[in-house]
Design a protein around this motif. Structure first.
Motif, short mmCIF file in Angstrom:
data_model
loop_
_atom_site.label_atom_id
_atom_site.label_comp_id
_atom_site.label_asym_id
_atom_site.label_seq_id
_atom_site.Cartn_x
_atom_site.Cartn_y
_atom_site.Cartn_z
N SER A 144 -8.81 7.71 6.75
CA SER A 144 -8.56 6.60 7.70
C SER A 144 -8.81 5.20 7.21
CB SER A 144 -9.60 6.76 9.10
OG SER A 144 -10.77 7.22 8.81
N ARG A 182 -5.88 4.22 5.07
CA ARG A 182 -4.76 3.92 5.76
C ARG A 182 -4.80 2.60 6.65
NH1 ARG A 182 -5.28 9.53 6.66
NH2 ARG A 182 -6.35 9.31 8.65
N GLN A 183 -6.17 2.33 7.00
CA GLN A 183 -6.42 1.03 7.60
C GLN A 183 -6.31 -0.16 6.76
OE1 GLN A 183 -7.00 0.51 11.18
NE2 GLN A 183 -7.28 -1.56 10.46
N SER A 184 -6.84 -0.11 5.64
CA SER A 184 -6.69 -1.01 4.62
C SER A 184 -5.18 -1.49 3.83
CB SER A 184 -7.52 -0.73 3.30
OG SER A 184 -7.73 -1.84 2.57
N TYR A 185 -4.42 -0.37 3.76
CA TYR A 185 -3.25 -0.43 3.25
C TYR A 185 -2.28 0.06 4.27
CZ TYR A 185 -5.60 -0.45 -1.06
OH TYR A 185 -6.49 -0.73 -2.23
N GLN A 186 -1.64 -1.15 4.90
CA GLN A 186 -0.71 -0.81 6.28
C GLN A 186 0.52 -0.98 5.85
OE1 GLN A 186 -2.66 -1.35 10.42
NE2 GLN A 186 -4.41 -2.09 9.29
N GLN A 187 0.90 -1.73 4.88
CA GLN A 187 2.30 -2.36 4.94
C GLN A 187 3.15 -1.46 3.94
OE1 GLN A 187 2.76 -4.93 6.75
NE2 GLN A 187 0.76 -5.50 7.28
N GLU A 188 3.86 -0.65 4.52
CA GLU A 188 4.75 0.19 3.64
C GLU A 188 5.88 -0.69 2.82
OE1 GLU A 188 7.97 4.04 4.47
OE2 GLU A 188 7.34 2.68 6.07
N PHE A 219 2.32 1.68 -0.02
CA PHE A 219 1.48 0.89 0.91
C PHE A 219 0.80 -0.33 0.33
CE2 PHE A 219 3.02 4.44 3.27
CZ PHE A 219 3.31 3.92 4.67
N GLN A 236 -1.86 -3.80 0.66
CA GLN A 236 -2.83 -4.40 1.52
C GLN A 236 -1.84 -5.97 2.08
OE1 GLN A 236 -6.00 -5.10 -1.17
NE2 GLN A 236 -7.14 -3.79 0.24
N GLN A 237 -2.08 -6.35 2.97
CA GLN A 237 -1.41 -7.57 3.47
C GLN A 237 -1.39 -8.74 2.89
OE1 GLN A 237 -2.53 -10.73 5.18
NE2 GLN A 237 -0.24 -11.11 5.27
N PHE A 289 1.16 -5.83 10.44
CA PHE A 289 0.01 -5.81 10.66
C PHE A 289 -0.87 -7.00 10.21
CE2 PHE A 289 2.06 -1.52 10.06
CZ PHE A 289 1.68 -1.15 11.22
#
Length: 250
Positions: free
Chosen positions: A114, A117-123, A232, A234-235, A249
């Motif tokens: 989790s 997945r939370q840290s790397y959200q940008q597909e 994926f 990071q933002q 995100f």
């Protein structure tokens, strides 16, 4: 990539004694050794390492992801070749700037927690193919093409909605004109599902991804790949490579 050396390497066990890397021409120069570092990192699990020596200098290659642990015991099957290839293509960086990435796919070695997945959200982009087979040589899927394929993620398509020129693998290929990757379009086309590259999508990744290739008779056929790796980001990194797209995100 040196396909002949990669093909030769895959035809035998990656090691005979569990410690020493099998003989390969890729050891002879720094570019080859860099390719080996990524290949072994993709293929072998964390905690497994191999050493090779050239010119009196020893080099260590560490496993990290574990997409083909069977290579320690036998030649690399084509299915495993495709998994390692997808991982290798996912790591290509046309800018030469190190970027943290999260790899996802339907393989136990690509499982995430989790926090990741939370840290790397940008597909971003998905990858598939087989660089172990020489060009023009028919593989078990019937593909004789470049076998270096990519498609844009569904979330990337949403992020870049209304700006199709931004919907390309920017991180992987800094210059679109000299990019060897064959970008096939949206993995899961949200505006035209029939035009999707991949016919099966889930939270674990894509499968049944199709590439159109010319067979030995010169006719175009669809080759199906199930060994797909999706990146994926990071933002902040996403925004750097895709400035014309809006992150989904924060």
């Amino acid at each position: 990539m040196n396909r002949l050396s990669m093909n030769s390497l895959s035809m035998s066990r990656i090691t005979a004694d569990g410690r020493t890397l099998a003989t390969t021409d890729l050891m002879l120069d720094e570019d080859g050794r860099e390719l080996l570092r990524y290949t072994i990192a993709c293929a072998l699990p964390e905690g497994q390492s191999l050493v090779g020596e050239v010119g009196g200098t020893r080099y260590r290659f560490d496993g990290r992801i574990g997409l083909a642990p069977d290579w320690l015991r036998a030649p690399l099957p084509e299915k495993s070749q495709r998994w390692v290839t997808a991982c290798l293509l996912a790591h290509v960086n046309g800018y030469g700037v190190e970027v943290a990435i999260s790899l996802r796919g339907r393989h136990p070695g690509l499982a995430t927690d989790s926090a990741e997945r939370q840290s790397y959200q940008q597909e971003e982009i998905s990858f598939f193919g087989n660089v172990f087979k020489p060009l023009g040589e028919r593989d078990e899927l019937g593909d004789i093409g470049s076998r270096m394929y990519s498609c844009g993620g569904a979330l990337l398509q949403l992020s870049c909605a209304g700006n199709e020129t931004a919907f390309v693998p920017e991180r992987t290929c800094a210059s679109r004109n000299d990019c060897s990757l064959n970008f096939l379009g949206p993995c899961r086309d949200l505006t035209n599902l029939k035009g999707s590259v991949c016919k099966d999508a889930s939270l674990e990744g894509y499968q049944r991804c199709q590439a159109a290739v010319n067979n030995l008779a010169g006719k175009s056929t669809l080759t199906r790949y199930d060994e797909v790796v999706t990146v994926f980001l990071q933002q902040p990194d996403f925004s750097s490579f895709y400035p014309l797209c809006t992150p989904l995100f924060p």
